[in-house]
Design a protein around this motif. Structure first.
Motif, PDB file in Angstrom:
ATOM      1  N   ARG A  35       0.865  -1.294  -0.106  1.00 40.04           N
ATOM      2  CA  ARG A  35       0.089   0.009   0.061  1.00 40.04           C
ATOM      3  C   ARG A  35       0.962   1.221  -0.072  1.00 40.04           C
ATOM      4  NH1 ARG A  35      -3.319   1.191   5.543  1.00 40.04           N
ATOM      5  NH2 ARG A  35      -3.096   3.193   4.469  1.00 40.04           N
ATOM      6  N   SER A  36       0.260   2.436  -0.688  1.00 39.80           N
ATOM      7  CA  SER A  36       1.271   3.358  -0.777  1.00 39.80           C
ATOM      8  C   SER A  36       0.463   4.663  -1.297  1.00 39.80           C
ATOM      9  CB  SER A  36       2.372   3.043  -1.749  1.00 39.80           C
ATOM     10  OG  SER A  36       3.253   4.188  -2.001  1.00 39.80           O
ATOM     11  N   ASP A  37       1.296   5.842  -0.888  1.00 38.86           N
ATOM     12  CA  ASP A  37       0.836   7.262  -1.674  1.00 38.86           C
ATOM     13  C   ASP A  37       1.287   6.844  -3.112  1.00 38.86           C
ATOM     14  OD1 ASP A  37       3.556   6.991  -0.558  1.00 38.86           O
ATOM     15  OD2 ASP A  37       3.773   9.141  -0.938  1.00 38.86           O
ATOM     16  N   ALA A  38       1.101   8.006  -4.047  1.00 35.76           N
ATOM     17  CA  ALA A  38       1.158   7.956  -5.438  1.00 35.76           C
ATOM     18  C   ALA A  38       2.546   8.156  -5.772  1.00 35.76           C
ATOM     19  CB  ALA A  38       0.045   8.962  -5.913  1.00 35.76           C
ATOM     20  N   PRO A  39       3.056   7.309  -6.586  1.00 36.52           N
ATOM     21  CA  PRO A  39       4.456   7.603  -7.056  1.00 36.52           C
ATOM     22  C   PRO A  39       4.311   8.344  -8.261  1.00 36.52           C
ATOM     23  CG  PRO A  39       3.777   5.357  -7.846  1.00 36.52           C
ATOM     24  CD  PRO A  39       2.651   5.888  -6.854  1.00 36.52           C
ATOM     25  N   GLU A  40       5.311   9.297  -8.478  1.00 39.72           N
ATOM     26  CA  GLU A  40       5.303  10.146  -9.628  1.00 39.72           C
ATOM     27  C   GLU A  40       6.224   9.857 -10.626  1.00 39.72           C
ATOM     28  OE1 GLU A  40       4.901  14.847 -10.652  1.00 39.72           O
ATOM     29  OE2 GLU A  40       5.532  14.258  -8.756  1.00 39.72           O
ATOM     30  N   ALA A  41       7.205   9.310 -10.265  1.00 36.93           N
ATOM     31  CA  ALA A  41       8.562   8.735 -11.256  1.00 36.93           C
ATOM     32  C   ALA A  41       9.375   7.870 -10.454  1.00 36.93           C
ATOM     33  CB  ALA A  41       9.190   9.988 -11.641  1.00 36.93           C
ATOM     34  N   PHE A  42       9.787   6.972 -11.279  1.00 34.20           N
ATOM     35  CA  PHE A  42      10.709   5.809 -10.721  1.00 34.20           C
ATOM     36  C   PHE A  42      12.092   6.143 -11.118  1.00 34.20           C
ATOM     37  CE2 PHE A  42       6.816   2.889 -10.680  1.00 34.20           C
ATOM     38  CZ  PHE A  42       6.396   3.063  -9.361  1.00 34.20           C
ATOM     39  N   ASP A  46      14.329   2.264  -7.647  1.00 32.71           N
ATOM     40  CA  ASP A  46      12.946   1.989  -7.686  1.00 32.71           C
ATOM     41  C   ASP A  46      12.587   0.940  -8.262  1.00 32.71           C
ATOM     42  OD1 ASP A  46      12.699   4.179  -5.892  1.00 32.71           O
ATOM     43  OD2 ASP A  46      12.019   5.481  -7.336  1.00 32.71           O
ATOM     44  N   LEU A  47      12.826   0.803  -9.564  1.00 33.99           N
ATOM     45  CA  LEU A  47      12.151  -0.469 -10.389  1.00 33.99           C
ATOM     46  C   LEU A  47      13.021  -1.690 -10.407  1.00 33.99           C
ATOM     47  CD1 LEU A  47      12.383   1.308 -13.759  1.00 33.99           C
ATOM     48  CD2 LEU A  47      10.383   0.929 -12.362  1.00 33.99           C
ATOM     49  N   ALA A  73       3.243   6.801 -11.698  1.00 30.15           N
ATOM     50  CA  ALA A  73       4.643   6.348 -12.569  1.00 30.15           C
ATOM     51  C   ALA A  73       4.371   4.828 -12.840  1.00 30.15           C
ATOM     52  CB  ALA A  73       5.466   6.120 -11.474  1.00 30.15           C
ATOM     53  N   PHE A  74       3.473   4.044 -12.364  1.00 27.87           N
ATOM     54  CA  PHE A  74       3.054   2.894 -12.891  1.00 27.87           C
ATOM     55  C   PHE A  74       2.562   2.862 -14.266  1.00 27.87           C
ATOM     56  CE2 PHE A  74       3.452   1.628  -8.313  1.00 27.87           C
ATOM     57  CZ  PHE A  74       4.121   0.475  -8.425  1.00 27.87           C
ATOM     58  N   GLU A  75       1.650   3.996 -14.543  1.00 27.77           N
ATOM     59  CA  GLU A  75       0.948   4.079 -15.752  1.00 27.77           C
ATOM     60  C   GLU A  75       1.981   4.359 -16.974  1.00 27.77           C
ATOM     61  OE1 GLU A  75      -2.906   6.672 -17.834  1.00 27.77           O
ATOM     62  OE2 GLU A  75      -1.834   7.286 -15.872  1.00 27.77           O
ATOM     63  N   GLN A  76       3.111   4.892 -16.434  1.00 23.22           N
ATOM     64  CA  GLN A  76       4.090   5.437 -17.540  1.00 23.22           C
ATOM     65  C   GLN A  76       5.164   4.108 -17.786  1.00 23.22           C
ATOM     66  OE1 GLN A  76       3.562   8.576 -18.447  1.00 23.22           O
ATOM     67  NE2 GLN A  76       1.820   8.360 -17.024  1.00 23.22           N
ATOM     68  N   SER A  77       4.790   3.098 -17.049  1.00 22.76           N
ATOM     69  CA  SER A  77       5.959   1.918 -17.129  1.00 22.76           C
ATOM     70  C   SER A  77       5.436   0.753 -17.801  1.00 22.76           C
ATOM     71  CB  SER A  77       6.532   1.566 -15.759  1.00 22.76           C
ATOM     72  OG  SER A  77       7.565   0.636 -16.021  1.00 22.76           O
TER      73      SER A  77
END
Length: 230
Positions: A35-42, A46-47, A73-77
């Motif tokens: 569970r987490s807050d929103a990741p903006e960029a990895f 991180d990956l 960030a998940f949407e961008q990966s």
């Protein structure tokens, strides 16, 4: 040794739902639900960490305007499956402390959203990362449901919920300094909020199994979901 808190460069409230004792004597497994807050960029680090944790899928509970302002960030990966799973209700900011549990109750009563969220989690073979904006309210409700499904005690569910403010407090304090018009309870995860929510849950639905039936989950999905947590 597994640890509950997970350190990513782009989040402050990322935690594992593993290590909680269930009624049947089992313990929820680490590396299954994060569970987490929103990741903006990895970062590459991180990956690498997310892959080491076995994460293959992310669910984002934020509203469409929120995701448009700051995509996950998940949407961008291309390395992860990403599902946008907004709640139809409970996305507004509470006007008072008393309204916080009411918003949580609205989310719990959003059966189509809950059914989709739990169904997606059950279908995933890998580990799942769930997040909203700060990882406290919408993520807190889903995390509480998952722990209830696993048979974790109310006390442990409350403990898991209330620690969010500890990790978010510096960000929240800065926000309140910049926006003094915001109420002083902004960003807090007081135990009483979730305790009142769970009291309402049991009064309204009786048991987690009754609730899942009302949501419309099939028995096979419920069994798969329970097994996924261990």
């Amino acid at each position: 040794m597994p640890t509950r808190r997970i350190h990513l460069s782009c989040t402050v409230n990322t935690r594992d739902l593993g290590g909680y004792r269930a009624k049947d004597g089992r313990t929820t497994a680490f590396g299954k639900i994060i569970r987490s807050d929103a990741p903006e960029a990895f970062t590459q680090e991180d990956l690498a960490l997310l892959k080491d944790l076995g994460i293959t899928t992310a669910l984002d509970f934020r509203s469409k305007p929120e995701t448009e302002r700051m995509p996950s960030a998940f949407e961008q990966s291309a390395d992860f499956a990403y599902f946008h799973c907004p709640f139809a209700f409970g996305n507004r900011n509470p006007a008072s402390k008393a309204e916080v549990p009411l918003l949580y109750a609205e989310m719990l009563a959003d059966f189509p959203a809950v059914k989709r969220i739990l169904g997606i989690i059950a279908q995933q073979k890998g580990s799942v990362f769930i997040h909203c904006y700060v990882g406290k309210d919408r993520t807190g409700v889903v995390a509480a449901l998952l722990l209830l499904i696993a048979g974790v005690s109310v006390s442990d569910i409350l403990a898991d919920y209330q620690v969010s403010y500890t990790y978010l407090r510096q960000r929240i304090r800065k926000l309140l300094q910049e926006h003094p018009e915001l109420p002083d309870f902004t960003g807090r995860s007081d135990m009483a909020y979730m305790e009142k929510t769970l009291n309402h849950f049991f009064k309204t639905y009786g048991t987690i199994d009754n609730y899942l039936q009302k949501v419309g989950l099939q028995h096979e999905t419920i069994t798969t979901l329970k097994n996924k947590l261990f």
